[in-house]
Design a protein around this motif. Structure first.
Motif, PDB file in Angstrom:
ATOM      1  N   ASP A  37       0.823  -1.211   0.000  1.00  0.00           N
ATOM      2  CA  ASP A  37       0.000   0.000   0.000  1.00  0.00           C
ATOM      3  C   ASP A  37       0.857   1.261   0.000  1.00  0.00           C
ATOM      4  O   ASP A  37       0.376   2.335  -0.336  1.00  0.00           O
ATOM      5  N   LEU A  38       2.113   1.120   0.383  1.00  0.00           N
ATOM      6  CA  LEU A  38       3.073   2.219   0.349  1.00  0.00           C
ATOM      7  C   LEU A  38       4.249   1.806  -0.528  1.00  0.00           C
ATOM      8  O   LEU A  38       4.566   0.621  -0.626  1.00  0.00           O
ATOM      9  N   PRO A  39       4.909   2.749  -1.174  1.00  0.00           N
ATOM     10  CA  PRO A  39       6.051   2.378  -2.021  1.00  0.00           C
ATOM     11  C   PRO A  39       7.209   1.847  -1.174  1.00  0.00           C
ATOM     12  O   PRO A  39       7.283   2.111   0.026  1.00  0.00           O
ATOM     13  N   ILE A  40       8.082   1.102  -1.803  1.00  0.00           N
ATOM     14  CA  ILE A  40       9.254   0.550  -1.113  1.00  0.00           C
ATOM     15  C   ILE A  40      10.522   1.166  -1.690  1.00  0.00           C
ATOM     16  O   ILE A  40      10.520   1.730  -2.787  1.00  0.00           O
ATOM     17  N   HIS A  41      11.607   1.036  -0.943  1.00  0.00           N
ATOM     18  CA  HIS A  41      12.920   1.448  -1.419  1.00  0.00           C
ATOM     19  C   HIS A  41      13.963   0.525  -0.807  1.00  0.00           C
ATOM     20  O   HIS A  41      13.884   0.211   0.373  1.00  0.00           O
ATOM     21  N   PHE A  42      14.878   0.081  -1.609  1.00  0.00           N
ATOM     22  CA  PHE A  42      16.048  -0.603  -1.074  1.00  0.00           C
ATOM     23  C   PHE A  42      17.213  -0.342  -2.005  1.00  0.00           C
ATOM     24  O   PHE A  42      17.057  -0.175  -3.202  1.00  0.00           O
TER      25      PHE A  42
END
Length: 142
Positions: free
Chosen positions: A64-69
């Motif tokens: 539901d929320l964007p991700i970052h890695f």
């Protein structure tokens, strides 16, 4: 269904890095964006033994929320691959280095198949150079 979904798209790796790594792009889709196109993308460089699991994970992921890695670097992958292949990392993308590497690899394969070397294998295969003196076909018959 969550707002964000993800997919992977593989790249062709036309360097010696492709001997040990699969590379690709991660596409991020937002269900609230009506364009139908990805709204963001990132890239990955993954050793073969982990690539399928990673790609399956990303392809199944919804949030539901964007991700970052952000981990590692392609330079690090390049150095490790060069070390494993016994090549100077500065020469990994050098045309002469790649040609010599694949010549040696192809020669080993040809010898395993019972040929003297790669040139001998090609000379005895249907993919070898055509001998024009023995070519009895005509343009109309091709």
């Amino acid at each position: 269904m969550a707002r964000f979904s993800y997919s992977t798209v593989g790249y062709g790796v036309f360097s010696l890095l492709g001997e040990r790594y699969r590379m690709g792009r991660i596409e991020v889709f937002d269900s609230q964006d009506e364009s139908g196109y990805q709204v963001h993308e990132g890239s990955y460089c993954m050793p073969f033994e982990a690539a399928a699991k990673f790609e399956d994970f990303i392809d199944d992921l919804e949030t539901d929320l964007p991700i970052h890695f952000d981990i590692g670097s392609v330079e690090w992958c390049n150095r490790e691959c060069a070390s494993e292949l016994g090549i100077d990392p500065e020469l990994m993308h050098n045309t002469k280095t790649k040609k010599a590497f694949y010549r040696e690899k192809n020669n080993k394969y040809a010898i395993e198949q019972g040929y003297k070397d790669w040139d001998d294998l090609l000379a005895h295969s249907k993919f070898g150079p055509k001998n024009k003196d023995n070519d009895t076909s005509t343009t109309e018959n091709r």
